[in-house]
Design a protein around this motif. Structure first.
Motif, PDB file in Angstrom:
ATOM      1  N   TYR A   1       0.842  -1.273  -0.041  1.00 20.11           N
ATOM      2  CA  TYR A   1      -0.208  -0.120  -0.075  1.00 20.11           C
ATOM      3  C   TYR A   1       0.825   1.319  -0.047  1.00 20.11           C
ATOM      4  CZ  TYR A   1      -4.227  -2.680   1.499  1.00 20.11           C
ATOM      5  OH  TYR A   1      -5.393  -3.546   1.458  1.00 20.11           O
ATOM      6  N   ASP A   2       0.533   2.248  -0.757  1.00 19.96           N
ATOM      7  CA  ASP A   2       0.904   3.730  -0.456  1.00 19.96           C
ATOM      8  C   ASP A   2       0.434   4.149   0.862  1.00 19.96           C
ATOM      9  OD1 ASP A   2       2.054   3.790  -2.934  1.00 19.96           O
ATOM     10  OD2 ASP A   2       0.953   4.753  -3.923  1.00 19.96           O
ATOM     11  N   VAL A   3       0.947   4.614   1.753  1.00 20.71           N
ATOM     12  CA  VAL A   3       0.779   5.151   2.874  1.00 20.71           C
ATOM     13  C   VAL A   3       0.602   6.554   3.227  1.00 20.71           C
ATOM     14  CG1 VAL A   3       1.230   4.987   5.418  1.00 20.71           C
ATOM     15  CG2 VAL A   3       1.715   3.027   3.864  1.00 20.71           C
ATOM     16  N   ALA A   4      -0.284   7.159   3.724  1.00 21.52           N
ATOM     17  CA  ALA A   4      -0.549   8.556   4.168  1.00 21.52           C
ATOM     18  C   ALA A   4      -0.880   8.513   5.811  1.00 21.52           C
ATOM     19  CB  ALA A   4      -1.772   9.255   3.505  1.00 21.52           C
ATOM     20  N   LEU A   5      -0.125   9.500   6.479  1.00 21.60           N
ATOM     21  CA  LEU A   5       0.038   9.571   7.656  1.00 21.60           C
ATOM     22  C   LEU A   5      -0.294  10.975   8.140  1.00 21.60           C
ATOM     23  CD1 LEU A   5       3.826   8.294   8.172  1.00 21.60           C
ATOM     24  CD2 LEU A   5       1.684   6.959   8.156  1.00 21.60           C
ATOM     25  N   VAL A   6      -1.042  10.859   9.333  1.00 18.36           N
ATOM     26  CA  VAL A   6      -1.870  12.268   9.911  1.00 18.36           C
ATOM     27  C   VAL A   6      -1.570  11.931  11.426  1.00 18.36           C
ATOM     28  CG1 VAL A   6      -3.874  13.483  10.443  1.00 18.36           C
ATOM     29  CG2 VAL A   6      -3.506  12.333   8.182  1.00 18.36           C
ATOM     30  N   ALA A   7      -1.148  12.997  11.924  1.00 16.33           N
ATOM     31  CA  ALA A   7      -0.906  13.146  13.379  1.00 16.33           C
ATOM     32  C   ALA A   7      -0.580  14.636  13.707  1.00 16.33           C
ATOM     33  CB  ALA A   7       0.183  12.183  13.928  1.00 16.33           C
ATOM     34  N   ARG A   8      -0.375  14.876  15.127  1.00 20.21           N
ATOM     35  CA  ARG A   8      -0.105  16.173  15.484  1.00 20.21           C
ATOM     36  C   ARG A   8       1.310  16.690  15.348  1.00 20.21           C
ATOM     37  NH1 ARG A   8      -2.518  17.750  21.217  1.00 20.21           N
ATOM     38  NH2 ARG A   8      -1.182  16.089  21.661  1.00 20.21           N
ATOM     39  N   SER A   9       2.251  15.803  15.574  1.00 24.97           N
ATOM     40  CA  SER A   9       3.775  16.081  15.702  1.00 24.97           C
ATOM     41  C   SER A   9       4.414  15.821  14.426  1.00 24.97           C
ATOM     42  CB  SER A   9       4.397  14.701  16.615  1.00 24.97           C
ATOM     43  OG  SER A   9       5.828  15.134  16.428  1.00 24.97           O
ATOM     44  N   PRO A  10       4.681  17.103  13.934  1.00 32.17           N
ATOM     45  CA  PRO A  10       5.414  17.320  12.638  1.00 32.17           C
ATOM     46  C   PRO A  10       6.731  16.428  12.479  1.00 32.17           C
ATOM     47  CG  PRO A  10       4.811  19.292  13.268  1.00 32.17           C
ATOM     48  CD  PRO A  10       4.765  18.483  14.379  1.00 32.17           C
ATOM     49  N   GLY A  11       7.511  16.532  13.655  1.00 33.29           N
ATOM     50  CA  GLY A  11       8.852  15.909  13.706  1.00 33.29           C
ATOM     51  C   GLY A  11       8.660  14.365  13.661  1.00 33.29           C
ATOM     52  N   TYR A  12       7.883  13.794  14.342  1.00 30.40           N
ATOM     53  CA  TYR A  12       7.621  12.518  14.418  1.00 30.40           C
ATOM     54  C   TYR A  12       7.134  12.010  12.888  1.00 30.40           C
ATOM     55  CZ  TYR A  12       6.505   7.662  15.173  1.00 30.40           C
ATOM     56  OH  TYR A  12       6.321   6.290  14.900  1.00 30.40           O
ATOM     57  N   LEU A  13       6.195  12.478  12.393  1.00 29.94           N
ATOM     58  CA  LEU A  13       5.555  12.386  11.023  1.00 29.94           C
ATOM     59  C   LEU A  13       6.821  12.299  10.005  1.00 29.94           C
ATOM     60  CD1 LEU A  13       2.347  14.158  10.645  1.00 29.94           C
ATOM     61  CD2 LEU A  13       2.444  11.776  10.783  1.00 29.94           C
ATOM     62  N   GLU A  14       7.844  13.293   9.940  1.00 25.30           N
ATOM     63  CA  GLU A  14       8.870  13.003   9.209  1.00 25.30           C
ATOM     64  C   GLU A  14       9.813  12.068   9.279  1.00 25.30           C
ATOM     65  OE1 GLU A  14      12.405  16.225   7.430  1.00 25.30           O
ATOM     66  OE2 GLU A  14      10.868  16.922   9.026  1.00 25.30           O
ATOM     67  N   GLU A  15       9.960  11.741  10.625  1.00 24.70           N
ATOM     68  CA  GLU A  15      10.803  10.575  10.986  1.00 24.70           C
ATOM     69  C   GLU A  15      10.267   9.460  10.465  1.00 24.70           C
ATOM     70  OE1 GLU A  15      11.955   8.280  15.274  1.00 24.70           O
ATOM     71  OE2 GLU A  15      11.573  10.158  15.383  1.00 24.70           O
ATOM     72  N   LEU A  16       9.093   8.885  10.823  1.00 23.19           N
ATOM     73  CA  LEU A  16       8.334   7.919  10.397  1.00 23.19           C
ATOM     74  C   LEU A  16       8.339   7.880   8.728  1.00 23.19           C
ATOM     75  CD1 LEU A  16       7.083   5.193  11.022  1.00 23.19           C
ATOM     76  CD2 LEU A  16       4.761   6.233  11.302  1.00 23.19           C
ATOM     77  N   GLY A  17       7.868   8.871   8.249  1.00 20.82           N
ATOM     78  CA  GLY A  17       7.618   8.969   6.733  1.00 20.82           C
ATOM     79  C   GLY A  17       8.939   8.690   6.086  1.00 20.82           C
ATOM     80  N   THR A  18      10.094   9.199   6.429  1.00 17.95           N
ATOM     81  CA  THR A  18      11.251   9.092   6.013  1.00 17.95           C
ATOM     82  C   THR A  18      11.901   7.700   5.939  1.00 17.95           C
ATOM     83  OG1 THR A  18      12.017  11.294   6.316  1.00 17.95           O
ATOM     84  CG2 THR A  18      13.782   9.970   5.853  1.00 17.95           C
ATOM     85  N   GLU A  19      11.637   7.054   7.251  1.00 16.72           N
ATOM     86  CA  GLU A  19      11.833   5.701   7.315  1.00 16.72           C
ATOM     87  C   GLU A  19      10.987   4.514   6.393  1.00 16.72           C
ATOM     88  OE1 GLU A  19      10.250   2.215  10.117  1.00 16.72           O
ATOM     89  OE2 GLU A  19      10.551   3.872  11.140  1.00 16.72           O
ATOM     90  N   LEU A  20       9.686   5.027   6.217  1.00 15.27           N
ATOM     91  CA  LEU A  20       9.049   4.079   5.311  1.00 15.27           C
ATOM     92  C   LEU A  20       9.467   4.421   3.815  1.00 15.27           C
ATOM     93  CD1 LEU A  20       5.631   4.841   6.804  1.00 15.27           C
ATOM     94  CD2 LEU A  20       6.587   2.709   7.001  1.00 15.27           C
ATOM     95  N   GLN A  21       9.708   5.598   3.491  1.00 19.30           N
ATOM     96  CA  GLN A  21      10.088   5.966   2.236  1.00 19.30           C
ATOM     97  C   GLN A  21      11.724   5.271   1.829  1.00 19.30           C
ATOM     98  OE1 GLN A  21      10.418   9.985   2.026  1.00 19.30           O
ATOM     99  NE2 GLN A  21       8.430  10.365   1.269  1.00 19.30           N
ATOM    100  N   GLY A  22      12.392   5.181   2.904  1.00 18.25           N
ATOM    101  CA  GLY A  22      13.784   4.236   3.045  1.00 18.25           C
ATOM    102  C   GLY A  22      13.372   3.076   2.515  1.00 18.25           C
ATOM    103  N   GLN A  23      12.334   2.197   2.976  1.00 24.12           N
ATOM    104  CA  GLN A  23      12.137   1.196   2.895  1.00 24.12           C
ATOM    105  C   GLN A  23      11.276   0.645   1.611  1.00 24.12           C
ATOM    106  OE1 GLN A  23       9.788   0.045   6.512  1.00 24.12           O
ATOM    107  NE2 GLN A  23      11.472   0.423   7.627  1.00 24.12           N
ATOM    108  N   GLY A  24      11.133   1.773   0.667  1.00 23.39           N
ATOM    109  CA  GLY A  24      10.559   1.773  -0.565  1.00 23.39           C
ATOM    110  C   GLY A  24       8.890   2.079  -0.589  1.00 23.39           C
ATOM    111  N   VAL A  25       8.329   2.396   0.497  1.00 24.39           N
ATOM    112  CA  VAL A  25       7.206   2.569   0.694  1.00 24.39           C
ATOM    113  C   VAL A  25       6.656   4.159   0.208  1.00 24.39           C
ATOM    114  CG1 VAL A  25       5.065   2.711   2.138  1.00 24.39           C
ATOM    115  CG2 VAL A  25       6.882   1.138   2.486  1.00 24.39           C
ATOM    116  N   THR A  26       5.784   4.385  -0.868  1.00 19.12           N
ATOM    117  CA  THR A  26       5.495   5.561  -1.128  1.00 19.12           C
ATOM    118  C   THR A  26       4.613   6.125   0.091  1.00 19.12           C
ATOM    119  OG1 THR A  26       5.122   4.868  -3.660  1.00 19.12           O
ATOM    120  CG2 THR A  26       3.953   6.958  -2.804  1.00 19.12           C
ATOM    121  N   THR A  27       4.923   7.401   0.515  1.00 26.36           N
ATOM    122  CA  THR A  27       4.636   7.674   1.897  1.00 26.36           C
ATOM    123  C   THR A  27       4.415   9.274   1.764  1.00 26.36           C
ATOM    124  OG1 THR A  27       5.833   6.059   3.034  1.00 26.36           O
ATOM    125  CG2 THR A  27       4.800   7.658   4.312  1.00 26.36           C
ATOM    126  N   GLY A  28       3.296   9.906   2.094  1.00 20.42           N
ATOM    127  CA  GLY A  28       3.066  11.109   2.436  1.00 20.42           C
ATOM    128  C   GLY A  28       2.509  11.252   3.862  1.00 20.42           C
TER     129      GLY A  28
END
Length: 218
Positions: A28-55
């Motif tokens: 699946y492509d994954v879209a993430l929603v949460a209050r913390s911009p820092g954590y979202l960027e951390e997790l999103g970058t991790e998933l992208q590094g694993q080849g997951v299309t993430t926003g």
């Protein structure tokens, strides 16, 4: 239309992140929603590094217009929403003689109201076969009086999911809550990864075997 899309609302380092990783592994492509911009960027970058299309987009779940707008943007941009997972709840340690009505309503706004908002925003992008998932809890049946708002949230969440399922079912869209009958822990049967696996498995259930509530006892 692109790949299948999973929108995860209320992503944190526990169940929400594990659900994002599990659906990402499933393609699946994954879209993430949460209050913390820092954590979202951390997790999103991790998933992208694993080849997951993430926003991702930072949103206060209690801000209904902002939450709905964020989900609608994902739907328009990605072209579809196949899975919407709602994870947030509020833990407030206060018994019924200490809990203020305004605090209770604030907690319900996050733990329950956000699901209503998110589904309304996602619905135009949800096709037949799409799924709405919610993280439930045994607190719905066995509330701890010293954190009574959590039990109210989880009981109301389960009730709302049943209404959503009945409303969406004629269009081939189903909703379910996973009732976690145990305490989340880093390891063991109630580790976030195990709960995420149960949510993923439930999302793959066929129409004939669908249940709006699925118990998970580890």
């Amino acid at each position: 239309m692109g790949d299948r899309v999973a929108v995860i609302i209320g992503v944190g380092p526990g169940v929400g992140a594990s659900v994002a990783r599990r659906f990402g592994r499933a393609g699946y492509d994954v879209a993430l929603v949460a209050r913390s911009p820092g954590y979202l960027e951390e997790l999103g970058t991790e998933l992208q590094g694993q080849g997951v299309t993430t926003g991702w987009t930072p949103v206060d779940i209690a801000d209904a217009p902002a939450l709905r707008a964020a989900v609608e943007r994902f739907g328009r941009h990605l072209g579809r929403i196949d899975v919407l997972h709602y994870n947030p709840s509020v833990f407030r340690q206060a018994d019924p003689l200490q809990l203020d009505v305004d605090d209770l309503l604030e907690d319900v706004r996050v733990g329950v109201g956000g699901l209503l908002t998110a589904v309304q925003g996602a619905r135009p992008a949800m096709l037949r076969g799409a799924r709405v998932l919610a993280t439930g809890s045994m607190a719905a049946d066995e509330p701890w009086n010293e954190a009574c708002s959590l039990g109210v949230q989880k009981a109301a969440l389960r009730n709302l999911v049943r209404s959503l399922d009945a409303t969406l079912a004629p269009d081939g869209i189903r909703a379910m809550s996973l009732t976690v009958r145990g305490t989340l822990a880093p390891d063991g049967p109630f580790a976030p990864e195990r709960v995420a696996e149960a949510l993923y498995a439930a999302s793959q259930t066929t129409e004939d075997n669908w249940q709006p509530e699925v118990p998970y006892a580890g």
